[in-house]
Design a protein around this motif. Sequence first.
Motif, PDB file in Angstrom:
ATOM      1  N   PHE A 235       0.808  -1.216   0.000  1.00 28.25           N
ATOM      2  CA  PHE A 235       0.000   0.000   0.000  1.00 28.25           C
ATOM      3  C   PHE A 235       0.844   1.270   0.000  1.00 28.25           C
ATOM      4  O   PHE A 235       0.426   2.304  -0.512  1.00 28.25           O
ATOM      5  N   GLN A 236       2.039   1.186   0.610  1.00 23.88           N
ATOM      6  CA  GLN A 236       2.880   2.373   0.737  1.00 23.88           C
ATOM      7  C   GLN A 236       3.845   2.548  -0.436  1.00 23.88           C
ATOM      8  O   GLN A 236       4.569   3.539  -0.504  1.00 23.88           O
ATOM      9  N   HIS A 305      -2.630   3.064   4.394  1.00 27.34           N
ATOM     10  CA  HIS A 305      -1.965   4.062   3.569  1.00 27.34           C
ATOM     11  C   HIS A 305      -1.322   5.173   4.378  1.00 27.34           C
ATOM     12  O   HIS A 305      -0.689   6.058   3.807  1.00 27.34           O
TER      13      HIS A 305
END
Length: 341
Positions: A235-236, A305
């Motif tokens: 997600f990052q 996130h």
Amino acid sequence: MSTFERYLTVWVGLCIVAGILLGQVMPGVFQVIGSAEIAKVNLPVAVLIWLMIVPMLLKIDFRALKEVGQHWRGIGVTLFINWAVKPFSMAALGWLFVGYLFRPLLPAAQIDSYIAGLILLAAAPCTAMVFVWSNLSKGEPHFTLTQVALNDLIMVVAFAPIVGLLLGLSAITVPWDTLVLSVLLYIVVPVIVAQLVRRAVLATGGTAALGRVLHKLAPVSLVALLATLVLLFGFQGQQIIAQPAIIALLAVPILIQVYFNAGFAYFLNRVSGEQHCVAGPSALIGASNFFELAVAAAISLFGFHSGAALATVVGVLIEVPVMLSVVWVVNRSKGWYERTA
């Protein structure tokens, strides 16, 4: 320490790369995983966090608390560092470096979230890896066990208020319902489950059976941790690719905090006249963090996130090499410590 644990930083690095690559190749899969939530708790991550935490908590024998008086000076020093110094020193370092010095170099929208992640990382003392650090520093095993058991009990009631206070001072809205749920889900319930399983195993097979169970479950904790990292960095990934220096910048306050608290605890033990075999693990417990809980709480409070989740993962990335360096200093300084104690 097993070979797997010794090279944990290498595996963490590989999982970071794998997560970033998978996040770019299969973004839809990660979106589905991220949406599997109930009451802001991501179910896949909750399962992984339990697989991380419960095997570690099986090691804790709360009966060791009866021996708390044997090393009262070391216990007092460690409690002071863990609960009166570390969370607040990390918050101050976060505000200084992330909120001020590094602000122009970081995404403006994530500044508060990064600080929140640092606070979460420092608000709970380590409960598992400290057994490894204590063993490597020839620490007094009963002191280590007593201190970890006592910290676990304190964490049940102190984690949420300290985090809430410091997040409030950071002008971050505290989602108290989610924070309390995180404490129940990732501290209270796992402690109860682990103790019930521990008693059942001891009742049927004694310490030998418990040893076998712990040996079998040890890899499960680390694999679950690494799987969580793959998800987090999936997600990052785009943010990290866009600004790879973020990890290095977030590592600065974490490194300063670890060495400051370890050195302060070591010094206070020497001044109090405590034995070196207690001062060593006291410094290590005072410096290390319960990063599994920090990661879980950051995800629950701020999401996959968030900058908070990324900040806690940076703690995982540097934990092993930094703590090994503290072990090295403690061992090399034993002669000096005993001459001046």
